[in-house]
Design a protein around this motif. Structure first.
Motif, PDB file in Angstrom:
ATOM      1  N   ARG A  68       0.855  -1.207   0.000  1.00  0.00           N
ATOM      2  CA  ARG A  68       0.000   0.000   0.000  1.00  0.00           C
ATOM      3  C   ARG A  68       0.891   1.257   0.000  1.00  0.00           C
ATOM      4  N   GLU A  84      -3.714  -2.448  -4.620  1.00  0.00           N
ATOM      5  CA  GLU A  84      -2.901  -3.179  -3.646  1.00  0.00           C
ATOM      6  C   GLU A  84      -2.970  -4.682  -3.881  1.00  0.00           C
ATOM      7  N   HIS A 139       0.228  -6.776  -4.986  1.00  0.00           N
ATOM      8  CA  HIS A 139       0.738  -7.722  -3.978  1.00  0.00           C
ATOM      9  C   HIS A 139       0.797  -9.133  -4.563  1.00  0.00           C
TER      10      HIS A 139
END
Ligand code: GRF
Length: 198
Positions: free
Chosen positions: A120, A160, A164
């Motif tokens: 983030r 995010e 990720h």
């Protein structure tokens, strides 16, 4: 080498390690430790690997939790401990017992974006490249000597979750490679720098 893996999340890194730790792979996972009910326990059971839970809330204070986690891990006599998404800072007793033999993965190129929200934070900062770091754990948060890193480009439409997941794809491969190398050739670290001998 005997490896205990610590996990708290979805356990996708653990699953990659379990899938690699077969045959003559030099790092055999002997147990999985979790700090809460999470998917990692299920992955361990599916692989026939014992697991144990040491939940912070079950102890009067952090020192008692640190002692219990140290004892639970020590019972499996690991050569190496791998933190694969374990979302707790390891305590002084644990570090005294296993320091120098604990490997962690972090979803950013340390020293950029340490802490629990690395993906983030990288997105929020607007960097164009982030990545994965595998490092030795020291008494700080994500500050130990770096063992391996690989870059991951951030796409304009990344959020995010998508970023990720792309980082985890790199992490899974990097962690398996580093663990095999450390298990067979060890690590030479003089304070800040860590080198896996060729
Ligand atoms: C990984 O990105 C790891 O670097 C971070 O937590 C995530 C764990 O993912 N510390 P999972 O729980 O293994 O899917």
């Amino acid at each position: 080498a005997r490896v205990v893996v610590l996990a708290s999340g979805t356990g996708s890194l653990l699953r990659s390690l379990l899938a690699a730790a077969v045959g003559d792979y030099p790092a055999q996972i002997v147990a999985v430790g979790v700090d809460r009910d999470c998917a990692a326990t299920g992955h361990a059971e599916a692989a026939g690997v014992p697991s144990f839970k040491v939940a912070l809330g079950a102890y009067p204070d952090r020192a008692a939790w640190d002692a219990a986690l140290t004892e639970s891990v020590a019972a499996h006599e690991p050569d190496l401990v791998v933190s694969a998404g374990f979302m707790k800072i390891l305590g002084p007793e644990f570090m005294a017992r296993f320091g120098g033999r604990i490997v962690n993965t972090h979803p950013a190129l340390l020293p950029s974006f340490p802490g629990a929200h690395a993906v983030r934070d990288a997105l929020a900062y607007g960097v164009k490249v982030t990545g994965s770091t595998v490092h030795l754990v020291d008494e700080g948060v994500d500050t130990g000597p770096v063992l391996a890193q690989e870059a991951v480009v951030i796409e304009d439409d990344d959020d995010e979750a998508t970023l990720h997941e792309r980082i985890k794809t790199v992490e899974r491969r990097l962690l398996v490679e580093v663990l095999a190398a450390v298990a067979t050739r060890g690590v030479v670290s003089d304070g800040r720098k860590a080198v896996i001998p060729k």
